[in-house]
Design a protein around this motif. Structure first.
Motif, PDB file in Angstrom:
ATOM      1  N   LYS A  18      44.054  -3.851  45.576  1.00  0.00           N
ATOM      2  CA  LYS A  18      43.625  -2.586  44.957  1.00  0.00           C
ATOM      3  C   LYS A  18      44.622  -1.474  45.234  1.00  0.00           C
ATOM      4  O   LYS A  18      44.260  -0.301  45.388  1.00  0.00           O
ATOM      5  N   ASN A  19      45.871  -1.863  45.286  1.00  0.00           N
ATOM      6  CA  ASN A  19      46.929  -0.898  45.581  1.00  0.00           C
ATOM      7  C   ASN A  19      48.261  -1.528  45.199  1.00  0.00           C
ATOM      8  O   ASN A  19      48.591  -2.624  45.663  1.00  0.00           O
ATOM      9  N   SER A  35      54.390  -3.102  38.312  1.00  0.00           N
ATOM     10  CA  SER A  35      53.626  -2.326  37.321  1.00  0.00           C
ATOM     11  C   SER A  35      53.966  -2.773  35.902  1.00  0.00           C
ATOM     12  O   SER A  35      53.079  -2.913  35.051  1.00  0.00           O
ATOM     13  N   SER A  51      41.947  -0.292  36.085  1.00  0.00           N
ATOM     14  CA  SER A  51      41.803   1.149  35.935  1.00  0.00           C
ATOM     15  C   SER A  51      42.596   1.808  37.050  1.00  0.00           C
ATOM     16  O   SER A  51      42.295   1.619  38.235  1.00  0.00           O
ATOM     17  N   ARG A  52      43.609   2.595  36.665  1.00  0.00           N
ATOM     18  CA  ARG A  52      44.523   3.167  37.639  1.00  0.00           C
ATOM     19  C   ARG A  52      44.281   4.669  37.775  1.00  0.00           C
ATOM     20  O   ARG A  52      44.153   5.383  36.771  1.00  0.00           O
ATOM     21  N   THR A  53      44.249   5.154  38.984  1.00  0.00           N
ATOM     22  CA  THR A  53      44.266   6.593  39.262  1.00  0.00           C
ATOM     23  C   THR A  53      45.360   6.831  40.288  1.00  0.00           C
ATOM     24  O   THR A  53      45.983   5.893  40.779  1.00  0.00           O
ATOM     25  N   THR A  54      45.573   8.065  40.630  1.00  0.00           N
ATOM     26  CA  THR A  54      46.596   8.368  41.641  1.00  0.00           C
ATOM     27  C   THR A  54      46.175   7.878  43.017  1.00  0.00           C
ATOM     28  O   THR A  54      46.999   7.723  43.917  1.00  0.00           O
ATOM     29  N   ARG A  55      44.854   7.638  43.207  1.00  0.00           N
ATOM     30  CA  ARG A  55      44.371   7.251  44.522  1.00  0.00           C
ATOM     31  C   ARG A  55      43.992   5.772  44.644  1.00  0.00           C
ATOM     32  O   ARG A  55      43.973   5.233  45.749  1.00  0.00           O
ATOM     33  N   SER A  56      43.634   5.144  43.533  1.00  0.00           N
ATOM     34  CA  SER A  56      43.124   3.774  43.645  1.00  0.00           C
ATOM     35  C   SER A  56      43.404   2.958  42.392  1.00  0.00           C
ATOM     36  O   SER A  56      43.780   3.501  41.346  1.00  0.00           O
ATOM     37  N   VAL A  57      43.188   1.667  42.526  1.00  0.00           N
ATOM     38  CA  VAL A  57      43.278   0.727  41.410  1.00  0.00           C
ATOM     39  C   VAL A  57      42.007  -0.093  41.427  1.00  0.00           C
ATOM     40  O   VAL A  57      41.659  -0.697  42.440  1.00  0.00           O
ATOM     41  N   GLU A  58      41.280  -0.100  40.317  1.00  0.00           N
ATOM     42  CA  GLU A  58      40.021  -0.833  40.225  1.00  0.00           C
ATOM     43  C   GLU A  58      40.050  -1.770  39.016  1.00  0.00           C
ATOM     44  O   GLU A  58      40.704  -1.484  38.008  1.00  0.00           O
ATOM     45  N   THR A  60      38.624  -3.280  35.699  1.00  0.00           N
ATOM     46  CA  THR A  60      37.687  -2.963  34.630  1.00  0.00           C
ATOM     47  C   THR A  60      36.700  -4.120  34.509  1.00  0.00           C
ATOM     48  O   THR A  60      36.935  -5.203  35.069  1.00  0.00           O
TER      49      THR A  60
END
Length: 308
Positions: A18-19, A35, A51-58, A60
């Motif tokens: 998750k990172n 990436s 689903s990527r954000t600046t803080r985490s990867v989850e 979908t």
């Protein structure tokens, strides 16, 4: 759609970590390259997997469903590769098996069937040895494993018994003893015996009934090279011989009779190998032979009780 295994493995590691940074370090690749591989995979599959954000990867929902199948597919592929390498390695392996007449008798086919079932890629070479080599190829190191009939004089051989069958006196059909249902050892000590041509002292002692003899009853021994040679000698009325009971089934002849000797130990058949050269395959062959011996109870009973 053609999806590379590398992209699937990359996706699985990212999903686990998750990172992207940690995943890239674990995969020994640059984060930018990782990436790009994930974006290419999403493009090839046609859905967003992460689903990527600046803080985490989850994952979908589509990514979570995809991951479960990826894990199964990669595990199956890894197992397939391991199996292929295993069979390729075994295909280059050869087990050389020596034996005398009859090998392990009616148990033989059951042993080989089970061995080849468990080790289908192992190449088997077999060679029959005549009476002079009671080690069935172990003495000169041709055989990795052998079916032998103890006792033998050498201490270099490890032997594990499969079964013990009665001994019989094989005589000409015209001999007076041919009419008997059984004999005792004391009754046959003055009978000339044919004995296999072997330098092994224990073999000679066992089959010439040496333990029961004195100088007075020391019989004339006629050396022979093969079992069929013995039978012809006996049918001609020139000698008798002490045989395992299996001789009745494996070398029948209208000119001879087989009379049970009731007061001597039987003849064992054993799986054997050299103590200084036991291979993994030889030990595995013995393991399977012993397994079959315990499983095929009726076959062993018929061998050990042929007069029942």
């Amino acid at each position: 759609m053609e999806v590379s295994l590398r992209k699937l493995r990359y996706f699985m590691v990212v999903a686990e970590e998750k990172n992207f940074t940690r995943a890239a370090a674990r995969l020994f690749t640059a984060q930018q390259s990782l990436s790009r591989q994930i974006r290419d995979l999403e493009s090839e599959v046609g859905v967003i997997l992460l689903s990527r954000t600046t803080r985490s990867v989850e994952l979908t929902p589509a990514g979570a469903a995809f991951l479960e199948h990826v894990k199964v597919a990669l595990a199956a592929l890894d197992e397939a590769v391991a199996d292929a390498r295993h069979y390729a390695a075994e295909a280059s392996r050869c087990l050389r098996i020596g034996f005398g007449m009859g090998a392990a008798l009616e148990l033989t086919s059951h042993i080989f069937e089970e061995f080849t079932r468990q080790h289908p890629a192992v190449r088997i070479e077999m060679r029959e040895f005549a009476l002079p080599d009671q080690s069935a190829g172990l003495a000169d190191r041709w055989a990795d494993v052998a079916f032998i009939r103890p006792p033998l004089a050498t201490n270099d051989i490890e032997a594990h018994t499969l079964f013990v069958e009665p001994r019989v006196l094989t005589v000409s059909a015209r001999h007076e003893l041919a009419r008997r249902d059984q004999v005792r050892v004391a009754e046959i000590l003055d009978v000339p015996l044919a004995v296999g041509r072997s330098n092994d002292a224990e073999y000679q002692r066992f089959w010439s009934l040496r333990d029961y003899r004195t100088e007075v009853t020391d019989a004339l021994l006629k050396p022979t090279t093969t079992n069929s040679e013995e039978v012809q000698l006996i049918a001609a009325g020139l000698a008798c011989t002490v045989n395992p009971a299996a001789m009745m089934r494996y070398l029948p002849d209208a000119g001879v009779r087989h009379v049970p000797i009731v007061d001597v130990p039987g003849s064992a058949v054993a799986v054997a190998w050299r103590r200084d050269g036991a291979t993994a395959l030889a030990l595995e062959f013995n393991r399977i032979a012993q397994l079959v011996r315990h499983r095929e109870v009726d076959v062993v009973h018929a061998i050990e009780h042929p007069f029942a």
